[in-house]
Design a protein around this motif. Sequence first.
Motif, mmCIF file in Angstrom:
data_model
loop_
_atom_site.group_PDB
_atom_site.id
_atom_site.type_symbol
_atom_site.label_atom_id
_atom_site.label_comp_id
_atom_site.label_asym_id
_atom_site.label_seq_id
_atom_site.Cartn_x
_atom_site.Cartn_y
_atom_site.Cartn_z
ATOM 1 N N LEU A 1 0.828 -1.202 0.000
ATOM 2 C CA LEU A 1 0.000 0.000 0.000
ATOM 3 C C LEU A 1 0.865 1.256 0.000
ATOM 4 N N TYR A 2 1.919 1.262 0.808
ATOM 5 C CA TYR A 2 2.839 2.406 0.821
ATOM 6 C C TYR A 2 3.501 2.593 -0.538
ATOM 7 N N ALA A 3 3.885 1.507 -1.155
ATOM 8 C CA ALA A 3 4.564 1.593 -2.448
ATOM 9 C C ALA A 3 3.615 2.057 -3.557
ATOM 10 N N ALA A 4 2.323 1.721 -3.443
ATOM 11 C CA ALA A 4 1.373 1.996 -4.515
ATOM 12 C C ALA A 4 0.701 3.372 -4.425
ATOM 13 N N ARG A 5 0.739 4.008 -3.263
ATOM 14 C CA ARG A 5 -0.010 5.268 -3.144
ATOM 15 C C ARG A 5 0.687 6.385 -3.904
ATOM 16 N N PRO A 6 -0.081 7.129 -4.677
ATOM 17 C CA PRO A 6 0.504 8.225 -5.454
ATOM 18 C C PRO A 6 0.862 9.411 -4.553
ATOM 19 N N ALA A 7 1.843 10.186 -4.978
ATOM 20 C CA ALA A 7 2.291 11.336 -4.192
ATOM 21 C C ALA A 7 1.172 12.360 -4.009
ATOM 22 N N TRP A 8 0.310 12.518 -5.016
ATOM 23 C CA TRP A 8 -0.770 13.491 -4.888
ATOM 24 C C TRP A 8 -1.761 13.077 -3.799
ATOM 25 N N ALA A 9 -1.873 11.765 -3.529
ATOM 26 C CA ALA A 9 -2.756 11.313 -2.456
ATOM 27 C C ALA A 9 -2.179 11.692 -1.095
ATOM 28 N N VAL A 10 -0.866 11.673 -0.979
ATOM 29 C CA VAL A 10 -0.209 12.124 0.252
ATOM 30 C C VAL A 10 -0.441 13.628 0.422
ATOM 31 N N ALA A 11 -0.322 14.372 -0.674
ATOM 32 C CA ALA A 11 -0.587 15.816 -0.632
ATOM 33 C C ALA A 11 -2.052 16.085 -0.282
ATOM 34 N N ALA A 12 -2.952 15.243 -0.767
ATOM 35 C CA ALA A 12 -4.376 15.392 -0.435
ATOM 36 C C ALA A 12 -4.605 15.183 1.057
ATOM 37 N N THR A 13 -3.873 14.249 1.647
ATOM 38 C CA THR A 13 -3.986 14.022 3.088
ATOM 39 C C THR A 13 -3.536 15.264 3.850
ATOM 40 N N ALA A 14 -2.443 15.871 3.407
ATOM 41 C CA ALA A 14 -1.967 17.103 4.044
ATOM 42 C C ALA A 14 -3.024 18.200 3.930
ATOM 43 N N THR A 15 -3.625 18.315 2.760
ATOM 44 C CA THR A 15 -4.680 19.308 2.547
ATOM 45 C C THR A 15 -5.851 19.043 3.483
ATOM 46 N N ALA A 16 -6.210 17.777 3.634
ATOM 47 C CA ALA A 16 -7.342 17.415 4.484
ATOM 48 C C ALA A 16 -7.090 17.789 5.940
ATOM 49 N N VAL A 17 -5.946 17.394 6.476
ATOM 50 C CA VAL A 17 -5.720 17.609 7.910
ATOM 51 C C VAL A 17 -5.372 19.059 8.242
ATOM 52 N N PHE A 18 -4.516 19.686 7.448
ATOM 53 C CA PHE A 18 -4.145 21.067 7.749
ATOM 54 C C PHE A 18 -5.283 22.035 7.408
ATOM 55 N N GLY A 19 -6.024 21.737 6.337
ATOM 56 C CA GLY A 19 -7.217 22.528 6.029
ATOM 57 C C GLY A 19 -8.271 22.375 7.109
ATOM 58 N N GLY A 20 -8.386 21.170 7.660
ATOM 59 C CA GLY A 20 -9.327 20.934 8.751
ATOM 60 C C GLY A 20 -8.955 21.705 10.002
ATOM 61 N N VAL A 21 -7.668 21.731 10.324
ATOM 62 C CA VAL A 21 -7.214 22.500 11.492
ATOM 63 C C VAL A 21 -7.534 23.982 11.289
ATOM 64 N N ALA A 22 -7.161 24.513 10.143
ATOM 65 C CA ALA A 22 -7.396 25.943 9.881
ATOM 66 C C ALA A 22 -8.888 26.259 9.872
ATOM 67 N N GLY A 23 -9.698 25.385 9.285
ATOM 68 C CA GLY A 23 -11.140 25.596 9.262
ATOM 69 C C GLY A 23 -11.748 25.566 10.652
ATOM 70 N N CYS A 24 -11.282 24.676 11.498
ATOM 71 C CA CYS A 24 -11.785 24.607 12.877
ATOM 72 C C CYS A 24 -11.379 25.834 13.680
ATOM 73 N N VAL A 25 -10.171 26.325 13.440
ATOM 74 C CA VAL A 25 -9.756 27.573 14.086
ATOM 75 C C VAL A 25 -10.682 28.698 13.621
ATOM 76 N N GLY A 26 -10.998 28.705 12.337
ATOM 77 C CA GLY A 26 -11.936 29.698 11.817
ATOM 78 C C GLY A 26 -13.305 29.602 12.475
ATOM 79 N N LEU A 27 -13.778 28.391 12.705
ATOM 80 C CA LEU A 27 -15.059 28.225 13.408
ATOM 81 C C LEU A 27 -14.969 28.745 14.834
ATOM 82 N N LEU A 28 -13.878 28.433 15.519
ATOM 83 C CA LEU A 28 -13.713 28.916 16.892
ATOM 84 C C LEU A 28 -13.671 30.437 16.947
ATOM 85 N N LEU A 29 -13.119 31.052 15.910
ATOM 86 C CA LEU A 29 -13.043 32.509 15.840
ATOM 87 C C LEU A 29 -14.294 33.117 15.195
#
Length: 140
Positions: free
Chosen positions: A47-75
């Motif tokens: 699974l590690y060998a087969a996952r595309p790099a853009w999917a890893v970037a999508a994960t970063a977008t998901a988690v860091f975007g989620g953090v920033a969005g939640c901070v926005g909700l709190l504010l």
Amino acid sequence: MQQATRGLRVWAGLALLWNLLGCAAFISDLRLTAADIAALPAAQQALYAARPAWAVAATATAVFGGVAGCVGLLLARRWAVPLLALSLLGIVAQDIGLFVLANGVALTTPVVWALQGLVLLVGIGLLVLARRAAARGVLR
């Protein structure tokens, strides 16, 4: 403009913790060494060998975007809505990379499917929460 409700702040705070855990998991994943990956079961190595790099970037977008969005909700900021939408798009792209292109359905366990399903539901729920708050005039 209405004040943010206590419920919105509680959900946003819990979701922030959830996304921070996602960030920690993502960073831990990036820090795996070749020896760490070699110690994994064969299916996970594949699974590690087969996952595309853009999917890893999508994960970063998901988690860091989620953090920033939640901070926005709190504010109580309107910019939380597009950030949580971006986070949800990251989750969907990550799932496509994992389950469709990397053949994760065959290489993962039902626990992984359930966890990714939960991640998707939380992402959808956060976007709905943010959109409703914006429509009620809670976000400025």
